[in-house]
Write a protein that holds these residues in place. Structure first.
Motif, PDB file in Angstrom:
ATOM      1  N   ALA A   1       0.759  -0.915   0.161  1.00 54.57           N
ATOM      2  CA  ALA A   1       0.046  -0.321   0.388  1.00 54.57           C
ATOM      3  C   ALA A   1       0.647   1.606   0.249  1.00 54.57           C
ATOM      4  CB  ALA A   1      -1.046   0.117   1.239  1.00 54.57           C
ATOM      5  N   SER A   2       1.635   1.379   0.757  1.00 51.88           N
ATOM      6  CA  SER A   2       3.296   2.604   0.384  1.00 51.88           C
ATOM      7  C   SER A   2       3.620   2.468  -0.703  1.00 51.88           C
ATOM      8  CB  SER A   2       4.092   2.042   2.129  1.00 51.88           C
ATOM      9  OG  SER A   2       3.443   1.933   3.098  1.00 51.88           O
ATOM     10  N   TYR A   3       3.509   1.089  -0.866  1.00 54.58           N
ATOM     11  CA  TYR A   3       4.065   2.163  -3.029  1.00 54.58           C
ATOM     12  C   TYR A   3       3.820   1.666  -3.676  1.00 54.58           C
ATOM     13  CZ  TYR A   3       6.040   0.640  -7.213  1.00 54.58           C
ATOM     14  OH  TYR A   3       6.914   0.771  -8.323  1.00 54.58           O
TER      15      TYR A   3
ATOM     16  N   ILE B   1      -7.254   3.495   2.223  1.00 54.67           N
ATOM     17  CA  ILE B   1      -6.350   4.120   1.943  1.00 54.67           C
ATOM     18  C   ILE B   1      -7.140   4.942   0.902  1.00 54.67           C
ATOM     19  CG2 ILE B   1      -6.229   3.432  -0.264  1.00 54.67           C
ATOM     20  CD1 ILE B   1      -4.869   0.514   0.636  1.00 54.67           C
ATOM     21  N   ARG B   2      -8.455   5.239   0.734  1.00 49.68           N
ATOM     22  CA  ARG B   2      -9.194   5.658   0.115  1.00 49.68           C
ATOM     23  C   ARG B   2      -8.887   7.836   0.430  1.00 49.68           C
ATOM     24  NH1 ARG B   2     -11.976   3.932  -4.231  1.00 49.68           N
ATOM     25  NH2 ARG B   2     -12.480   1.830  -4.121  1.00 49.68           N
TER      26      ARG B   2
ATOM     27  N   ILE C   1      -6.153  -3.965  -2.153  1.00 48.27           N
ATOM     28  CA  ILE C   1      -5.436  -2.761  -1.954  1.00 48.27           C
ATOM     29  C   ILE C   1      -4.550  -2.464  -3.016  1.00 48.27           C
ATOM     30  CG2 ILE C   1      -2.553  -2.586  -0.985  1.00 48.27           C
ATOM     31  CD1 ILE C   1      -3.109  -4.105   1.082  1.00 48.27           C
ATOM     32  N   VAL C   2      -4.406  -3.575  -3.878  1.00 50.47           N
ATOM     33  CA  VAL C   2      -3.758  -3.102  -5.721  1.00 50.47           C
ATOM     34  C   VAL C   2      -4.694  -2.202  -6.376  1.00 50.47           C
ATOM     35  CG1 VAL C   2      -3.368  -3.779  -8.240  1.00 50.47           C
ATOM     36  CG2 VAL C   2      -2.188  -4.708  -5.917  1.00 50.47           C
TER      37      VAL C   2
ATOM     38  N   LEU D   1      -5.198   2.054  -7.402  1.00 50.51           N
ATOM     39  CA  LEU D   1      -4.838   2.110  -8.887  1.00 50.51           C
ATOM     40  C   LEU D   1      -6.228   3.242  -8.612  1.00 50.51           C
ATOM     41  CD1 LEU D   1      -4.030  -1.416 -10.211  1.00 50.51           C
ATOM     42  CD2 LEU D   1      -2.314   0.503 -10.196  1.00 50.51           C
ATOM     43  N   GLU D   2      -7.767   3.094  -7.988  1.00 49.46           N
ATOM     44  CA  GLU D   2      -8.908   4.192  -8.515  1.00 49.46           C
ATOM     45  C   GLU D   2      -8.264   5.058  -7.883  1.00 49.46           C
ATOM     46  OE1 GLU D   2     -12.441   0.344  -8.271  1.00 49.46           O
ATOM     47  OE2 GLU D   2     -12.082   1.570  -6.424  1.00 49.46           O
ATOM     48  N   GLU D   3      -8.051   5.299  -7.103  1.00 48.93           N
ATOM     49  CA  GLU D   3      -7.570   6.711  -6.273  1.00 48.93           C
ATOM     50  C   GLU D   3      -6.688   7.117  -7.049  1.00 48.93           C
ATOM     51  OE1 GLU D   3      -9.422   8.068  -4.478  1.00 48.93           O
ATOM     52  OE2 GLU D   3     -10.544   6.230  -3.621  1.00 48.93           O
TER      53      GLU D   3
END
Length: 228
Positions: free
Chosen positions: A139-141, A179-180, A217-218, A222-224
């Motif tokens: 997630a950090s990457y 994440i979002r 997570i991926v 990617l959506e964000e």
């Protein structure tokens, strides 16, 4: 700015066959908040979990079992109180950190996330710990910002944030809930917390569940990125 107190706090959880631990969790919430926090359980159990929760004053919303995220999403959207804290019902999370989380919301943070990894999480099974470290690195990457624990079940949120974002994940909802907001510029704090050995049996298959979380997570990152 409004100074929130325990009267403004809701503690919510999805529950599924947690009769061994639910009483202890609810007792801790009651003790720490002087009985002032609202407690909401979204429950799909076929044991005594909902009965125990109701007897201890929790609001129980019954739901057919549809997975972790479906229950937790319903739980976070149910309260009317302005600060919502998620926790798991297996007695792993330290309710004594509720005052600290509330203080950070009052300091202007939108999400306060309990970081189990920094303190070591020695009681967590080794495979789970390695997986959670890998999820945070992934997630950090993809986010371009460091996070330490994307899959923790203990977080505080401003209620309006929970209603402003559309949540899409099930098994990976815990990661999505961090994440979002982080990728949309909300103010995030991670707080290192101790993590206790769980009471009762885990419901998540580490391999199938881990794959689903990694995929979420991926997908969410990617959506964000595409929104920017």
């Amino acid at each position: 700015m409004t100074e929130y107190t325990f009267d403004d706090l809701a503690v919510v959880m999805g529950t599924y066959n947690e009769e061994q631990a639910i009483g202890s969790v609810l007792a801790d919430i009651d003790r720490i908040t002087d009985g002032r926090a609202e407690v909401v359980c979204v429950d799909g159990s076929d044991d005594r979990t909902p009965e125990i929760a109701r007897k201890m004053g929790a609001r129980v919303i019954e739901q057919e079992p549809q997975g972790y995220g479906v229950a937790v999403e319903a739980a976070v959207l149910a309260p009317d109180r302005p600060v919502v804290v998620t926790t798991d019902c297996d007695d792993t999370y330290p309710m004594e950190y509720l005052p600290k989380f509330l203080d950070l919301i009052n300091d202007g943070y939108d999400v306060v996330s309990g970081d189990r990894i920094t303190k070591g999480a020695e009681t967590m099974p080794r495979l789970n710990r390695a997986g959670n470290i890998a999820f945070a690195r992934l997630a950090s990457y993809l986010m371009g910002a460091t996070v330490h624990d994307t899959t923790t079940g203990m977080r505080a949120y401003r209620r309006e944030l929970l209603h402003d974002i559309e949540w899409t994940e099930n098994t990976g909802l815990s990661a999505e809930l961090l994440i979002r907001p982080a990728m949309r510029g909300y103010k995030i704090a991670e707080v290192p917390i101790p993590y206790r050995e769980r009471a009762g049996e885990t419901k998540l298959d580490p391999f199938a569940g881990g794959a689903a979380i990694g995929k979420s997570i991926v997908k969410v990152c990617l959506e964000e990125r595409l929104r920017l």
